[in-house]
Design a protein around this motif. Structure first.
Motif, mmCIF file in Angstrom:
data_model
loop_
_atom_site.group_PDB
_atom_site.id
_atom_site.type_symbol
_atom_site.label_atom_id
_atom_site.label_comp_id
_atom_site.label_asym_id
_atom_site.label_seq_id
_atom_site.Cartn_x
_atom_site.Cartn_y
_atom_site.Cartn_z
ATOM 1 N N PRO B 234 72.965 7.969 103.720
ATOM 2 C CA PRO B 234 71.812 7.080 103.554
ATOM 3 C C PRO B 234 71.844 6.276 102.254
ATOM 4 O O PRO B 234 71.324 5.160 102.209
ATOM 5 C CB PRO B 234 70.613 8.034 103.575
ATOM 6 C CG PRO B 234 71.152 9.402 103.384
ATOM 7 C CD PRO B 234 72.571 9.385 103.845
ATOM 8 N N ILE B 235 72.446 6.830 101.211
ATOM 9 C CA ILE B 235 72.478 6.081 99.946
ATOM 10 C C ILE B 235 73.502 4.948 100.031
ATOM 11 O O ILE B 235 73.215 3.808 99.662
ATOM 12 C CB ILE B 235 72.801 7.015 98.758
ATOM 13 C CG1 ILE B 235 71.672 8.050 98.593
ATOM 14 C CG2 ILE B 235 72.955 6.209 97.464
ATOM 15 C CD1 ILE B 235 71.843 8.983 97.437
ATOM 16 N N ARG B 238 72.445 1.957 102.026
ATOM 17 C CA ARG B 238 71.537 1.058 101.312
ATOM 18 C C ARG B 238 72.247 0.328 100.173
ATOM 19 O O ARG B 238 71.816 -0.752 99.775
ATOM 20 C CB ARG B 238 70.333 1.838 100.799
ATOM 21 C CG ARG B 238 69.417 2.239 101.932
ATOM 22 C CD ARG B 238 68.274 3.080 101.460
ATOM 23 N NE ARG B 238 67.369 3.386 102.550
ATOM 24 C CZ ARG B 238 67.476 4.433 103.361
ATOM 25 N NH1 ARG B 238 68.469 5.283 103.215
ATOM 26 N NH2 ARG B 238 66.608 4.626 104.323
ATOM 27 N N TYR B 239 73.312 0.945 99.677
ATOM 28 C CA TYR B 239 74.126 0.248 98.667
ATOM 29 C C TYR B 239 74.768 -0.978 99.304
ATOM 30 O O TYR B 239 74.794 -2.064 98.716
ATOM 31 C CB TYR B 239 75.188 1.221 98.143
ATOM 32 C CG TYR B 239 76.145 0.632 97.137
ATOM 33 C CD1 TYR B 239 75.676 -0.030 96.017
ATOM 34 C CD2 TYR B 239 77.521 0.746 97.311
ATOM 35 C CE1 TYR B 239 76.548 -0.565 95.090
ATOM 36 C CE2 TYR B 239 78.401 0.223 96.392
ATOM 37 C CZ TYR B 239 77.911 -0.429 95.290
ATOM 38 O OH TYR B 239 78.785 -0.961 94.385
#
Lengths: 185, 321
Positions: B234-235, B238-239
């Motif tokens: 998820p990180i 979004r990056y």
């Protein structure tokens, strides 16, 4: 009697499902916060370098630099709660922004390869932090929704789950770090 | 990269001599086609009448004859337009691509490798037949890029053992280097479930799509309405999908009006545009000098190559230098 048992079974099953989904959401938040922490640390590691390389030039902005160093020292302390980390991160972002703006006034800094390199590293980490924050906020919103919405709120109360704080995303951040612009200014 | 008006100028000025020649050939082919078509129709009608008298109009043999005629017609069409199509690609499309950017190479008969197509993870069905053409490779502003027409199909057997071919994807497929480093996979698909079933049920349907992995809920409502995102991290998702990137993808989708599939795998962006047809094929029934027709070629090329600018893939971040 049988009907009573069936109903009891269904209720138990629903309770277990709700309990597990709440635990899942809580762990997701913790898990993502670990990711946020990693990128925040990356930034803390860069700050001393940045301060060391600009401090000679920035006589008039001593206060800004001291502020950043102090905030970093605070953030590096062990045993901080998640909420404290979030609060410190917001302040640190603002302070670093102030340095970036101040650098604009020093042509010799803008020509300095090392400083520019640090700036670029910082702005990339800034993007990673922003991504991590957004992921965290989504996970927290999911958890907070579950804690407040019926019927999971009943179980959440019994499990003693607390609402978590989200990162505030500033307007500047919404516009995103534009690296290209950073160089052409 | 040249602008649209520059390219239109180029098409009508530089390419004009050859366009005129091709246009003459096109007219010639068209009149031949009409002639053969007329003869064919007359023949077909005679046979059909004769058979209708002897066997009845809906006899199985009748269907066989009809299929045979269609087959012969399509083979004749292919054969007659073959050289014309080849010359069109060599003398019109090739210089046009060169005019857009001299760092691009064009091969009309080649295509993007099946490996890259499968690596994209966009279409999960196994592929039984893979073909394509009009391959372009090179770099725009230092960003490596390649694209081509792709037609990917798979086979099924019905209860009677007959094989049937189904199109998995037909359209333009593009691969370019992405300007951020990442390790996990992120896949963006058109949001069909939410469109058809609404927010609540659609969202639930997406989340139980086991083959795809976790749905990633993003914080751009316009983007969320149009696309569904699956990802492993998820990180990182979004990056890659920053606010500005999501906005650019939405803008790009508005421009192309075909289904858009995007995936991020192994530091590359994979873009599939489901046009449903073969691009850069010369028209036979419309004039090559027709403005609309010319604009279609130029638009398709410019938009495809423009993805680099559109999504700002040429903005280098420090770690990728």
């Amino acid at each position: 009697m049988q009907i009573f048992l069936i109903i009891l079974g269904i209720v138990a099953l629903v309770m277990i499902l709700m309990y597990n989904s709440l635990i899942g959401k809580k762990n997701q938040v913790d898990n993502i916060f670990a990711g946020v922490d990693t990128v925040l640390k990356k930034r803390y590691d860069l700050i001393p370098n940045l301060v060391a390389s600009v401090e000679r030039y920035m006589e008039h902005e001593k206060g800004v630099l001291e502020n950043v160093t102090a905030l970093r020292a605070q953030a590096m302390k062990p045993n901080l709660s998640d909420d404290q980390k979030i609060a410190l991160d917001t302040k640190l972002s603002a302070a670093l922004g102030a340095i970036t703006v101040a650098i604009e006034n020093y042509p010799e800094l803008k020509a300095n390869e090392n400083v520019m390199h640090l700036q670029r590293s910082l702005s990339e980490i800034e993007e990673q932090i922003s991504a991590a924050r957004r992921a965290y906020n989504q996970a927290v919103t999911d958890l907070n929704n579950a804690i407040e919405m019926f019927p999971t709120n009943l179980i959440a109360g019994w499990m003693n789950l607390q609402r978590r704080a989200v990162f505030e995303i500033t307007i500047a951040e919404r516009q995103n770090v534009n690296v290209h612009e950073l160089f052409n200014r | 990269m040249k602008s649209l008006s520059e390219l239109t100028d180029f098409y009508y000025k530089e390419l004009y001599p050859y366009l005129e020649e091709l246009e003459k050939r096109r007219n010639h082919i068209l009149s031949q086609l009409k002639w053969y078509g007329g003869i064919g129709t007359v023949f077909f009608l005679i046979i059909a009448l004769w058979m209708g008298k002897n066997f009845g109009l809906f006899h199985p043999l009748m269907i066989a004859v009809a299929v045979g005629f269609i087959l012969i017609a399509s083979i004749t069409y292919r054969y007659m337009t073959q050289d014309y199509a080849k010359d069109f690609k060599n003398h019109i499309i090739t210089p046009l691509i060169e005019a857009i950017d001299s760092h691009l190479l064009y091969n009309p008969d080649f295509m993007i490798s099946q490996y890259l197509f499968e690596r994209s993870n966009l279409f999960q069905h196994s592929i039984d037949r893979y073909s394509g053409n009009d391959y372009v490779k090179g770099s725009i502003d230092g960003v490596p890029i390649e694209f081509s027409d792709i037609h990917a199909e798979y086979q099924t057997r019905d209860s009677k053992g007959r094989t049937q071919w189904h199109t998995l994807f037909r359209g333009l497929f593009l691969v370019a280097e992405f300007n951020k480093n990442f390790k996990s996979k992120t896949i963006i698909l058109p949001d069909l479930a939410e469109k058809t079933f609404g927010n609540l049920i659609g969202g639930w349907l997406q989340s139980i799509n086991i083959a795809r992995g976790k749905v990633i809920q993003l914080d751009d409502p316009v983007f969320e309405k149009k696309f569904v995102v699956y990802g492993e991290d998820p990180i990182e998702a979004r990056y890659i999908l920053s606010h500005s990137m999501m906005m650019r993808i939405v803008e790009f989708q508005k421009k192309i009006s075909h289904p858009l599939f995007i995936s991020f795998v192994q530091n590359h962006i994979h873009v599939a545009i489901g046009t449903g047809k073969d691009l850069f094929e010369p028209t036979v029934f419309k004039s090559l000098l027709d403005y609309k027709q010319a604009m279609e070629y130029i638009h398709t090329l410019r938009n495809t190559i423009g993805i680099i600018e559109e999504l700002k893939l040429n903005e280098k971040l420090w770690s990728k230098e």
